[in-house]
Enzyme design. Structure first.
Site, mmCIF file in Angstrom:
data_model
loop_
_atom_site.group_PDB
_atom_site.id
_atom_site.type_symbol
_atom_site.label_atom_id
_atom_site.label_comp_id
_atom_site.label_asym_id
_atom_site.label_seq_id
_atom_site.Cartn_x
_atom_site.Cartn_y
_atom_site.Cartn_z
ATOM 1 N N GLY A 9 11.647 -0.368 40.370
ATOM 2 C CA GLY A 9 10.347 0.010 40.904
ATOM 3 C C GLY A 9 10.493 1.001 42.038
ATOM 4 N N PHE A 11 10.078 0.717 45.345
ATOM 5 C CA PHE A 11 10.777 0.313 46.563
ATOM 6 C C PHE A 11 12.286 0.217 46.340
ATOM 7 C CE2 PHE A 11 12.019 -2.576 50.036
ATOM 8 C CZ PHE A 11 11.467 -1.882 51.103
ATOM 9 N N GLY A 12 12.697 -0.394 45.233
ATOM 10 C CA GLY A 12 14.119 -0.493 44.959
ATOM 11 C C GLY A 12 14.767 0.867 44.800
ATOM 12 N N GLY A 130 9.379 -5.830 56.217
ATOM 13 C CA GLY A 130 8.788 -5.152 57.358
ATOM 14 C C GLY A 130 7.857 -4.038 56.936
ATOM 15 N N SER A 132 6.718 -0.854 55.678
ATOM 16 C CA SER A 132 7.350 0.264 54.970
ATOM 17 C C SER A 132 6.625 0.549 53.669
ATOM 18 C CB SER A 132 8.813 -0.065 54.659
ATOM 19 O OG SER A 132 8.907 -1.261 53.904
ATOM 20 N N LYS A 185 0.966 -11.371 55.217
ATOM 21 C CA LYS A 185 0.260 -10.136 55.576
ATOM 22 C C LYS A 185 -0.390 -9.510 54.344
ATOM 23 C CE LYS A 185 3.224 -7.125 53.672
ATOM 24 N NZ LYS A 185 2.947 -5.944 52.842
ATOM 25 N N SER A 248 -1.361 0.808 50.589
ATOM 26 C CA SER A 248 -1.050 -0.586 50.281
ATOM 27 C C SER A 248 -1.834 -1.044 49.060
ATOM 28 C CB SER A 248 -1.410 -1.476 51.470
ATOM 29 O OG SER A 248 -1.513 -2.836 51.083
ATOM 30 N N ASN A 250 -2.269 -4.098 48.094
ATOM 31 C CA ASN A 250 -3.074 -5.267 48.449
ATOM 32 C C ASN A 250 -4.365 -4.848 49.139
ATOM 33 O OD1 ASN A 250 -1.302 -7.833 47.886
ATOM 34 N ND2 ASN A 250 0.084 -6.299 48.710
#
Length: 320
Positions: A9, A11-12, A130, A132, A185, A248, A250
């Site tokens: 994905g 982020f990885g 965190g 990012s 969060k 984001s 979410n």
């Protein structure tokens, strides 16, 4: 010690890019053969369009081979983490498994390090979390994250191994606090998105963020986490970013709820499942998390955003 990434994905792949710039050879495991071919042949990542990949990054569908690396970055969705780990026959004894996902597992009601400890008890669990966004890391923009590992020596080694010129890692042994901050969060970000989507204004969003942070610290304290961890990057820092940016998922999902718009069902929204898991956990522990409970109700279609807001506004008055 070699590094591999499980999960192709955004982020990885961004983490792989960051580490490759520092001279590491990184192999990424992906389920999809087309994704592997795009990485190996075309030098591109489907989830990071427009950003070329260096030769130091390769990809494979062979999870057993990729999982031989000494450090594994587990960049898969939270609810898939256990299934991915059980696909690996090796006990991964002594290997460092760093969760790069955020949430609470619906089955075990634990965070990522708990899932790792259950699935691979001989491995060393850690979590990287965190404020990012994948695109920022991929473009080498300055980012600071929390690296949490109960094994202090392993945590120190991971901090040195995974930090780069633009990616600064702060170390803690409080894995519970780090993973709960990252998980909750996302739930509060959904609430804030719904608030803005419903047209309730920035003052209401600020109230949700503040009272949401109180819920985060309440649950974390009940589970033995340190308050200062929640006040750091993995808690307050991530909350501030996720509740205010349309980058984001979410937050965008919450916006769609507030605007009564359809949200792309192909996108993973970790906060929805986390709200469900956290509501179960809160009931088990006997504590109140009203914002999380309302996000669970709204996300599951049982309550409208306006009904949830009315419920929250009409709760008994209390001291802060």
């Amino acid at each position: 010690m070699s590094i591999a990434v499980l999960g192709a994905g955004a982020f990885g792949t961004a983490l792989a890019l960051s580490l490759a710039r520092e001279g590491h050879e990184i192999c990424i495991w992906a389920r999809d053969a087309a994704t592997v071919d795009a990485i190996n042949s075309d030098r591109r990542a489907p989830r990071l369009p427009g950003i070329p990949l260096p030769e130091a990054i390769s990809a494979s569908t062979d999870i057993a081979t990729v999982a031989r690396a000494g450090t594994l970055l587990l960049a898969v969705p939270m609810q898939s983490l256990h299934a991915v780990l059980t696909r690996i026959e090796s006990p991964l004894a002594g290997q460092r498994l760093v969760a790069c996902c955020k949430g609470v597992d619906l089955q075990e009601l634990t965070g990522p390090t708990g899932v790792i400890a259950h699935a691979k008890p001989q491995a060393i669990p850690a979590i990287l979390t965190g404020p990012s966004f994948a695109d920022d890391i991929a473009r080498n923009l300055p980012t600071a994250l929390t690296l949490a590992c109960r094994d202090e020596a392993a945590g120190t080694a991971l901090q040195q191994q995974l930090s780069t010129g633009a990616l600064r890692l702060y170390r803690t042994t409080d894995t519970s606090g780090a993973e709960l901050g990252g998980a909750l969060k996302n739930v509060i970000a959904i609430a804030c998105g719904a608030c803005i989507g419903e047209g309730l204004g920035d003052s209401a969003r600020a109230a949700l963020m503040t009272r949401g942070f109180a819920e985060m610290t309440r649950l974390a304290a009940k589970l033995g986490a340190r308050p200062e961890t929640l006040a750091g990057l993995s808690g307050l820092g991530d909350l501030a970013l996720t509740c205010t940016s349309e980058l984001s998922r979410n937050y965008r999902f919450g916006l769609s709820l507030g605007k009564h718009e359809r949200f792309d069902p192909s996108l993973t929204v970790e906060g929805v499942k986390t709200a469900e898991a956290v509501s179960r956990l809160a009931a088990k522990l006997g504590i109140e998390l009203p914002i999380c409970a309302m996000v669970h109700e709204v996300g599951g279609g049982g309550t409208s955003v306006s009904e949830a807001i009315t419920y929250l506004l009409n709760r008994p008055l209390k001291e802060e």
